[in-house]
Design a protein around this motif. Structure first.
Motif, PDB file in Angstrom:
ATOM      1  N   LEU A   1      20.485 -52.988-132.340  1.00 41.20           N
ATOM      2  CA  LEU A   1      20.421 -54.466-131.971  1.00 41.20           C
ATOM      3  C   LEU A   1      21.356 -54.978-130.658  1.00 41.20           C
ATOM      4  O   LEU A   1      22.094 -53.794-129.967  1.00 41.20           O
ATOM      5  CB  LEU A   1      21.424 -54.722-133.515  1.00 41.20           C
ATOM      6  CG  LEU A   1      20.455 -55.127-134.772  1.00 41.20           C
ATOM      7  CD1 LEU A   1      19.835 -54.098-135.372  1.00 41.20           C
ATOM      8  CD2 LEU A   1      21.777 -55.560-135.601  1.00 41.20           C
TER       9      LEU A   1
ATOM     10  N   VAL B   1      23.325 -59.545-131.093  1.00 39.93           N
ATOM     11  CA  VAL B   1      22.909 -60.361-132.449  1.00 39.93           C
ATOM     12  C   VAL B   1      24.264 -58.992-133.201  1.00 39.93           C
ATOM     13  O   VAL B   1      24.534 -59.687-134.144  1.00 39.93           O
ATOM     14  CB  VAL B   1      21.746 -59.777-132.694  1.00 39.93           C
ATOM     15  CG1 VAL B   1      21.347 -59.298-134.476  1.00 39.93           C
ATOM     16  CG2 VAL B   1      20.714 -60.904-132.382  1.00 39.93           C
ATOM     17  N   LYS B   2      24.496 -58.128-132.990  1.00 39.36           N
ATOM     18  CA  LYS B   2      25.292 -57.342-133.933  1.00 39.36           C
ATOM     19  C   LYS B   2      26.616 -58.279-133.485  1.00 39.36           C
ATOM     20  O   LYS B   2      27.442 -58.199-134.675  1.00 39.36           O
ATOM     21  CB  LYS B   2      25.915 -56.065-133.266  1.00 39.36           C
ATOM     22  CG  LYS B   2      27.388 -55.326-133.412  1.00 39.36           C
ATOM     23  CD  LYS B   2      27.349 -53.858-132.850  1.00 39.36           C
ATOM     24  CE  LYS B   2      28.742 -53.285-132.721  1.00 39.36           C
ATOM     25  NZ  LYS B   2      29.229 -53.767-133.189  1.00 39.36           N
TER      26      LYS B   2
ATOM     27  N   SER C   1      15.076 -57.881-138.422  1.00 40.30           N
ATOM     28  CA  SER C   1      16.667 -57.895-136.837  1.00 40.30           C
ATOM     29  C   SER C   1      16.170 -56.169-136.250  1.00 40.30           C
ATOM     30  O   SER C   1      16.086 -55.506-137.175  1.00 40.30           O
ATOM     31  CB  SER C   1      17.801 -57.886-137.455  1.00 40.30           C
ATOM     32  OG  SER C   1      18.604 -57.946-135.960  1.00 40.30           O
ATOM     33  N   GLY C   2      16.803 -56.827-134.905  1.00 35.48           N
ATOM     34  CA  GLY C   2      16.836 -55.352-134.254  1.00 35.48           C
ATOM     35  C   GLY C   2      15.296 -55.042-133.609  1.00 35.48           C
ATOM     36  O   GLY C   2      14.217 -55.027-133.869  1.00 35.48           O
TER      37      GLY C   2
END
Length: 280
Positions: free
Chosen positions: A107, A111-112, A129-130
């Motif tokens: 990620l 986003v993290k 995600s990621g």
């Protein structure tokens, strides 16, 4: 009562008793048949699924939260691929909360920070995600390797790698982009030497001149086999995209060059024939 009448009563009573016993045996025989039929029905599900449906469906992890990867997974990965621990961001790799950590997702910091650190997962379900960065090895040749590299997020791994990474010229790089096994002798001698020095397992091939160009992503996730062959672990769609990028750089494969030359030579033949017809 006389002896004769007593004898008659005894004689008359015996058949009655025998018929009643036979009637009592009928339900037992019918029950036995029904039990046999039930046993047959129970055995029917045997087959591809297995007796009593022992086969279990894989658990759906798509709705499970992302959690940081267990620190214990990193030592063998760092050692195998020579990852620079001073720059490699282990805190940006996550796994699904419920599962066996078969996939490590990368990620980005944004986003993290916005999704994980602020606890958004507690209020909404994150479906995807990621990028896939590492996948658990399942091949028998990977006894020494816990995880293999994944093509999807390889551009974020290569800059930190110091082991199991080879640089290839245009011909060798193009030769790697194939489905199935590719023998060592299909490549140049220099590239073959690099392959022979590797132990079986996951490795990366980069295009010469683009080793540090993360944006171009001229990287291939490969697998070195024990029988002096390699496999390209890249999807067919991305293979085609990679070849298109190589054409944009001015590269023409030997096969395409031969097809062009054969087409040109075939196109010249009718022109000679027309000239001969005209002169006659």
């Amino acid at each position: 009562m006389t002896e004769s009448s007593a004898a008659e009563d005894k004689t008359d009573g015996e058949p009655t008793t025998t018929s009643e016993a036979k009637d009592d045996d009928k339900p037992k025989e019918e029950n036995k048949k029904e039990n046999e039929e039930e046993e047959t029905i129970r055995k029917a599900p045997q087959g591809k699924v297995g007796m009593y449906h022992k086969h279990q469906k894989k658990e759906d992890l798509s709705k499970q939260d992302f959690v940081p990867a267990d620190p214990s997974v990193w030592p063998p990965i760092v050692k195998e691929f020579g990852l620079d621990t001073s720059t490699f961001p282990t805190d940006q790799f996550f796994v699904r909360a419920s599962g066996e950590a078969k996939i490590l997702y990368f990620l980005c910091k944004h986003v993290k920070g916005e999704l994980i650190d602020r606890g958004i997962q507690e209020r909404v379900t994150v479906i995807n995600s990621g990028l896939k960065a590492f996948e658990r090895c399942s091949l028998k040749e990977s006894n020494h390797m816990s995880y293999r590299l994944a093509q999807e997020g390889i551009q974020y791994i290569v800059p930190h790698m110091t082991k199991r990474i080879l640089s290839a010229n245009m011909d060798d790089f193009c030769g790697c982009i194939k489905l199935g096994f590719t023998p060592f002798d299909s490549f140049s001698e220099k590239f073959q030497e690099g392959l022979k020095e590797l132990t079986p397992g996951s490795f990366i091939v980069t295009l010469e001149g683009f080793e540090k160009d993360v944006a171009k992503k001229m990287y291939l996730t490969m697998w070195r086999r024990t029988n002096n062959c390699v496999n390209c672990f890249v999807t067919k769609i991305e293979m085609e995209a990679m070849l298109s990028k190589m054409r944009a750089l001015g590269y023409v494969s030997k096969k395409e060059d031969e097809e062009v030359k054969s087409g040109e030579s075939a196109g010249k033949e009718p022109a000679v024939e027309e000239k001969m017809d005209t002169s006659s």
